[in-house]
Write a protein that holds these residues in place. Structure first.
Motif, PDB file in Angstrom:
ATOM      1  N   THR A  79      27.712 -49.277 -46.026  1.00 56.59           N
ATOM      2  CA  THR A  79      28.491 -48.535 -47.017  1.00 56.59           C
ATOM      3  C   THR A  79      29.646 -47.790 -46.374  1.00 56.59           C
ATOM      4  O   THR A  79      30.773 -47.784 -46.891  1.00 56.59           O
ATOM      5  N   TRP A  82      32.255 -50.403 -45.170  1.00 55.33           N
ATOM      6  CA  TRP A  82      32.923 -51.017 -46.321  1.00 55.33           C
ATOM      7  C   TRP A  82      33.958 -50.041 -46.905  1.00 55.33           C
ATOM      8  O   TRP A  82      35.074 -50.426 -47.235  1.00 55.33           O
ATOM      9  N   SER A  83      33.577 -48.785 -46.990  1.00 50.75           N
ATOM     10  CA  SER A  83      34.477 -47.782 -47.566  1.00 50.75           C
ATOM     11  C   SER A  83      35.704 -47.556 -46.698  1.00 50.75           C
ATOM     12  O   SER A  83      36.840 -47.561 -47.191  1.00 50.75           O
ATOM     13  N   LYS A  87      37.458 -50.873 -48.406  1.00 50.33           N
ATOM     14  CA  LYS A  87      37.773 -50.327 -49.729  1.00 50.33           C
ATOM     15  C   LYS A  87      39.014 -49.447 -49.717  1.00 50.33           C
ATOM     16  O   LYS A  87      39.821 -49.462 -50.664  1.00 50.33           O
ATOM     17  N   LEU A  92      40.588 -54.193 -53.929  1.00 50.85           N
ATOM     18  CA  LEU A  92      39.445 -55.041 -54.254  1.00 50.85           C
ATOM     19  C   LEU A  92      39.377 -55.341 -55.741  1.00 50.85           C
ATOM     20  O   LEU A  92      39.801 -54.536 -56.576  1.00 50.85           O
ATOM     21  N   GLY A  94      36.455 -55.747 -57.216  1.00 52.72           N
ATOM     22  CA  GLY A  94      35.199 -55.180 -57.702  1.00 52.72           C
ATOM     23  C   GLY A  94      34.324 -54.746 -56.549  1.00 52.72           C
ATOM     24  O   GLY A  94      34.735 -54.756 -55.384  1.00 52.72           O
ATOM     25  N   GLU A  95      33.116 -54.330 -56.863  1.00 51.80           N
ATOM     26  CA  GLU A  95      32.164 -53.917 -55.836  1.00 51.80           C
ATOM     27  C   GLU A  95      31.639 -55.135 -55.079  1.00 51.80           C
ATOM     28  O   GLU A  95      31.651 -56.258 -55.593  1.00 51.80           O
ATOM     29  N   PRO A  96      31.166 -54.937 -53.840  1.00 52.00           N
ATOM     30  CA  PRO A  96      30.696 -56.089 -53.065  1.00 52.00           C
ATOM     31  C   PRO A  96      29.445 -56.731 -53.654  1.00 52.00           C
ATOM     32  O   PRO A  96      28.570 -56.040 -54.175  1.00 52.00           O
ATOM     33  N   ALA A 114      33.520 -59.494 -51.454  1.00 53.90           N
ATOM     34  CA  ALA A 114      34.203 -59.323 -52.734  1.00 53.90           C
ATOM     35  C   ALA A 114      35.558 -60.010 -52.689  1.00 53.90           C
ATOM     36  O   ALA A 114      36.055 -60.383 -51.618  1.00 53.90           O
ATOM     37  N   TYR A 116      39.735 -59.859 -53.403  1.00 58.04           N
ATOM     38  CA  TYR A 116      40.781 -58.847 -53.294  1.00 58.04           C
ATOM     39  C   TYR A 116      42.113 -59.453 -53.710  1.00 58.04           C
ATOM     40  O   TYR A 116      42.263 -60.681 -53.812  1.00 58.04           O
TER      41      TYR A 116
END
Length: 351
Positions: A79, A82-83, A87, A92, A94-96, A114, A116
């Motif tokens: 997390t 990813w952030s 992110k 992106l 949407g969420e992964p 995801a 992008y």
């Protein structure tokens, strides 16, 4: 599910055990094969592989990071990475899409991906985050074209994580953690050197010539020298800090008490060289602060180094908030041979 995400998920187990026939390269704890025609760039923090078709605008990128200390869970490390690495840098869709966690060679592996959008062009990005024995490492792959699917398959099939060990099996260096630390184990040079990131391109960090360096030199007589040198491409001046004082160990507490020191702002060299100095401009305001840190000497099998981990209830004047990933008020320093410091005193400097 996006095609690149599928490719990554299907190759997770190969990451653990694959031994391809082509000669591999190794960066930190991950071995890999560079697909033909891909360019490779390496710095202290990561290795970046890229290929671009200028006629069509198609591209593919892969980033392998260096393992870093982490007490967080595999899910939390995913997390956090990813952030910060994806992110915040990529638009992106949407969420992964997550896959079931897997294990191998002592690592807990979490993967997700995801879609992008990059300047109106659609692409796909995926992250593999591995956590084991107090450290975490990640692989990021992204592309905006099916043109590179075969190359990606070659790259992913070649990935191999080195085996990590359980704490009970680790080197005797790790036995010097917590309350069992011999104070003499701290004697020496401990550094936190970081390259300046000027921005990101498609999630890939772009490094300037700048750097941010700080270090402790703990001496046998119970005194220390703490130095900082920040040379930023976005600033006109160089920050230099020099602090001296005493240090002592009591159980798992390391108390650092300054007795002297000062900070100074210096101009940059006229040549623009990052190793040069201009003229002294003014004093820098610094606050001398005695801090009782909780500390640990932790051995990381992947990098085969013992790191000095410091933590405090609050940010400190010397370190700031944190340099250790998502862990608040936590700092990691790596050993370096005395006499091999990358911080030099300004010309004519007198402590």
């Amino acid at each position: 599910m996006k095609r690149i995400t599928v490719l990554l998920m299907l190759n997770v187990m190969m990451l653990i055990s694959c031994t391809g026939i082509a000669q591999k390269q190794t960066f930190d704890v991950i071995s890999y094969e560079v697909p033909r025609g891909w360019e490779q760039k390496q710095n202290d923090a990561s290795v970046q592989l890229t290929a671009t078709d200028k006629s069509s605008g198609a591209y593919v990128m892969a980033i392998i990071t260096r393992a870093k200390p982490s007490a967080a869970s595999a899910g939390d490390n995913f997390t956090d990475q990813w952030s910060k690495a994806i992110k915040e840098q990529v638009e992106l869709d949407g969420e992964p899409v997550m896959q079931a966690p897997s294990k191998g060679n002592g690592w807990d592996i979490v993967t997700g991906g995801a879609g992008y959008t990059d300047n109106g062009t659609k692409g796909n990005i995926a992250l593999l985050s591995a956590t084991g024995n107090g450290q975490t490492v990640s692989v990021i792959v992204m592309t905006n074209s099916k043109k590179y699917e075969q190359d990606l398959s070659v790259f992913l099939n070649s990935l191999e994580l080195s085996k990590t060990v359980q704490k009970s099996e680790a080197s005797s260096a790790e036995s010097s953690t917590g309350n069992n630390v011999n104070p003499s184990s701290l004697v020496g040079l401990w550094v936190d050197y970081k390259a300046e990131v000027s921005g990101y391109s498609n999630g890939v960090p772009m490094y300037s010539a700048g750097y941010f360096r700080k270090e402790y030199l703990f001496k046998e007589n119970g005194t220390y020298v703490f130095r900082v040198k920040n040379w930023s491409a976005t600033m006109k001046e160089i920050l230099f800090i020099y602090e001296t004082g005493t240090w002592k160990v009591n159980g798992n507490q390391l108390t650092i008490a300054p007795t002297g020191g000062k900070g100074e702002w210096w101009g940059k060299a006229a040549s623009g060289r990052t190793t040069g100095w201009g003229s002294r401009i003014r004093l820098a305001a610094i606050k001398k602060e005695t801090v009782a840190y909780n500390f640990e000497l932790h051995y990381y099998e992947g990098v085969k180094e013992t790191h000095l981990l410091l933590s405090s209830n609050l940010p400190t004047e010397r370190e700031g908030s944190s340099n250790n990933g998502s862990q608040k008020n936590s700092w990691s320093y790596v050993p370096r041979k005395q006499g091999n410091s990358m911080i030099d005193n300004p010309p004519g400097f007198k402590p």
